[in-house]
Write an enzyme that holds these catalytic residues in place. Structure first.
Site, PDB file in Angstrom:
ATOM      1  CG  HIS A 109      -1.778   1.206   1.301  1.00 19.67           C
ATOM      2  ND1 HIS A 109      -2.877   1.341   0.480  1.00 19.67           N
ATOM      3  CD2 HIS A 109      -1.717   2.336   2.040  1.00 19.67           C
ATOM      4  CE1 HIS A 109      -3.451   2.504   0.719  1.00 19.67           C
ATOM      5  NE2 HIS A 109      -2.768   3.131   1.655  1.00 19.67           N
ATOM      6  N   GLY A 143     -10.592  -6.524   5.858  1.00 21.49           N
ATOM      7  CA  GLY A 143     -10.829  -5.089   5.729  1.00 21.49           C
ATOM      8  C   GLY A 143     -10.035  -4.461   4.596  1.00 21.49           C
ATOM      9  CG  ASP A 145      -5.309  -0.744   2.033  1.00 19.42           C
ATOM     10  OD1 ASP A 145      -4.899  -1.730   1.401  1.00 19.42           O
ATOM     11  OD2 ASP A 145      -5.771   0.258   1.469  1.00 19.42           O
TER      12      ASP A 145
HETATM   13  C1  GRF Z   1       1.328   0.816  -6.119  1.00 29.72           C
HETATM   14  O1  GRF Z   1       1.438   2.155  -5.756  1.00 29.72           O
HETATM   15  C2  GRF Z   1       0.843  -0.024  -4.978  1.00 29.72           C
HETATM   16  O2  GRF Z   1       1.284   0.424  -3.742  1.00 29.72           O
HETATM   17  C3  GRF Z   1      -0.654   0.129  -5.082  1.00 29.72           C
HETATM   18  O3  GRF Z   1      -0.914   0.131  -6.450  1.00 29.72           O
HETATM   19  C4  GRF Z   1       0.218   0.612  -7.159  1.00 29.72           C
HETATM   20  C5  GRF Z   1       0.579  -0.422  -8.174  1.00 29.72           C
HETATM   21  O4  GRF Z   1       1.595   0.008  -9.035  1.00 29.72           O
HETATM   22  N1  GRF Z   1      -1.325  -0.919  -4.338  1.00 29.72           N
HETATM   23  P1  GRF Z   1       2.225  -1.017 -10.065  1.00 29.72           P
HETATM   24  O5  GRF Z   1       1.077  -1.629 -10.849  1.00 29.72           O
HETATM   25  O6  GRF Z   1       2.984  -2.047  -9.284  1.00 29.72           O
HETATM   26  O7  GRF Z   1       3.108  -0.198 -10.936  1.00 29.72           O
END
Ligand code: GRF
Length: 212
Positions: A109, A143, A145
């Site tokens: 996240h 939930g 995150d």
């Molecule tokens: C990332 O910022 C991740 O934290 C979030 O979605 C984005 C995915 O980026 N869950 P990518 O597809 O890995 O470039």
């Protein structure tokens, strides 16, 4: 340890796992399969380019989340998956899926949880005006995150930033943190006591702090 990576978008975190594996930096973790729910996403191209087995399960073809989850479970069953990594996977997984892989689903996240869960964590942090943000790798529970935190990496928010500059700075840390956590899990260095997760040996969080 067989790892399934699920993604929906650009797949840069998937790419960081692919590159880490190629450098021998994932320890005993092996990327076994990549699943996507968006048929033309860049993550799928990256998986194919790396020669990984792929699953394309378009959520729009299913009447409910449970049906989508069941199709995903059935498809993953063929790959003897030990760990499911959500790397920009924009679907919530239901109780049945999480029960099948209890304690073995992790997510990355782009904020320091529990601050700014949900979508656009980077922009939420930027708009709030925090001075430090970052990213979190956590176990997935029912939930949004909200599961136990495994590791975090911090980045400064600079005066001249806009939200996309902050997002890029966070993303660079994501690309280090996620492979380090996958390796620690594969090496059996992660133990959990309630919400408290301990990583023995090289701690991804402490390594990330050293690089701030
Ligand atoms: C990332 O910022 C991740 O934290 C979030 O979605 C984005 C995915 O980026 N869950 P990518 O597809 O890995 O470039």
């Amino acid at each position: 340890m067989n790892v399934a990576v699920l993604a929906s978008g650009s797949g840069t975190n998937l790419q960081s796992l692919i590159d880490s594996a190629a450098r021998g930096e994932l320890g005993p973790a092996r990327l076994a399969v990549v699943g996507v729910n968006v048929p033309d996403c860049r993550a799928l191209d990256r998986a194919r380019a790396a020669g990984l087995p792929t699953l394309v399960i378009d959520h729009r073809a299913f009447a409910s989340r449970d049906e989508f989850d069941r199709a995903l479970l059935a498809a993953l069953a063929a790959h003897a998956v030990d760990l499911v990594v959500l790397a920009g996977f924009m679907r919530l997984l239901g109780a049945e899926f999480l029960a099948r892989y209890r304690g073995r689903v992790i997510n990355i996240h782009p904020a320091l949880l529990p601050a700014f869960p949900g979508v656009h964590g980077q922009r939420q942090a930027f708009d709030y005006g925090v001075k430090i943000s970052g990213c979190t790798v956590h176990f997935v529970d029912g939930g949004v995150d909200s599961g136990a935190v495994i590791a975090q990496a911090a980045v400064p928010v600079l005066d001249g930033d806009d939200d996309s500059m902050l997002a890029a700075r966070i993303l660079a840390e994501e690309h280090r943190l996620l492979p380090a956590v996958v390796r620690a899990l594969a090496e059996g260095r992660v133990s959990t006591e309630g919400r408290r997760v301990r990583v023995q040996g090289a701690s991804p969080t402490h390594e990330a702090l050293r690089s701030v």
